[in-house]
Design a protein around this motif. Structure first.
Motif, PDB file in Angstrom:
ATOM      1  N   UNK A  62     -26.126  -8.605   3.810  1.00 58.15           N
ATOM      2  CA  UNK A  62     -25.830  -7.474   3.239  1.00 58.15           C
ATOM      3  C   UNK A  62     -25.068  -6.505   3.940  1.00 58.15           C
ATOM      4  N   UNK A  63     -23.579  -6.357   3.708  1.00 57.18           N
ATOM      5  CA  UNK A  63     -22.807  -5.362   4.239  1.00 57.18           C
ATOM      6  C   UNK A  63     -23.184  -4.092   3.932  1.00 57.18           C
ATOM      7  N   UNK A  68     -31.426   0.020   8.819  1.00 59.50           N
ATOM      8  CA  UNK A  68     -30.933  -0.173  10.227  1.00 59.50           C
ATOM      9  C   UNK A  68     -31.480  -1.712  10.834  1.00 59.50           C
ATOM     10  N   UNK A  69     -32.761  -1.738  10.442  1.00 57.00           N
ATOM     11  CA  UNK A  69     -33.479  -3.259  10.980  1.00 57.00           C
ATOM     12  C   UNK A  69     -32.797  -4.152  10.488  1.00 57.00           C
ATOM     13  N   UNK A  70     -32.346  -4.481   9.153  1.00 56.94           N
ATOM     14  CA  UNK A  70     -31.699  -5.551   8.389  1.00 56.94           C
ATOM     15  C   UNK A  70     -30.474  -5.510   9.164  1.00 56.94           C
ATOM     16  N   UNK A 112     -29.058  -9.171  11.206  1.00 56.90           N
ATOM     17  CA  UNK A 112     -27.640  -9.738  10.777  1.00 56.90           C
ATOM     18  C   UNK A 112     -26.891  -9.898  12.019  1.00 56.90           C
ATOM     19  N   UNK A 113     -26.811  -8.727  12.662  1.00 62.65           N
ATOM     20  CA  UNK A 113     -25.813  -8.623  13.845  1.00 62.65           C
ATOM     21  C   UNK A 113     -26.503  -9.782  15.051  1.00 62.65           C
ATOM     22  N   UNK A 114     -27.553  -9.762  15.070  1.00 62.18           N
ATOM     23  CA  UNK A 114     -28.280 -10.730  16.375  1.00 62.18           C
ATOM     24  C   UNK A 114     -28.053 -12.156  15.907  1.00 62.18           C
TER      25      UNK A 114
END
Length: 107
Positions: free
Chosen positions: A8-9, A14-16, A20-22
């Motif tokens: 979800x862009x 912040x946690x999501x 996603x970045x991880x």
């Protein structure tokens, strides 16, 4: 099959975003071919993701949150499952991919 990471862009959490970045950074670093599917841009993709997450993996209330990971149409798991597989060094089997053999330098 290609690995699909549902994200979800425009998530306000912040946690999501970090999760996603991880996932994306790990796939990029390991040169694993993948496709990001942004559920904020496509109602059809969002509904597909919701429908294809197995019932036992869905939250008791609300809808599954990104990132959700699929290999083609096969559900691999959510971020927690991904993280566990990363910690136990089983990401390739988690993703349904053949493990890569470490190349050894000739003496």
């Amino acid at each position: 099959m290609v690995i699909r990471v549902f994200i979800a862009s425009s998530s306000g959490f912040v946690a999501i975003k970090k999760k996603q970045q991880d996932v994306v950074r790990f796939l990029e670093a390991n040169k694993i071919e993948f496709e990001e599917v942004d559920i904020t841009m496509s109602e059809e993709q969002r509904q597909w993701m919701y429908k294809n997450v197995p019932p036992e993996k869905k939250p008791t209330q609300g809808n599954p949150l990104p990132p959700q990971i699929f290999n083609g149409d096969r559900y691999c798991g959510d971020y927690d499952s991904f993280f566990e597989s990363k910690e136990s060094n089983t990401v390739f089997s988690f993703l349904g991919l053949k493990p890569r053999l470490a190349s050894k330098a000739e003496p």
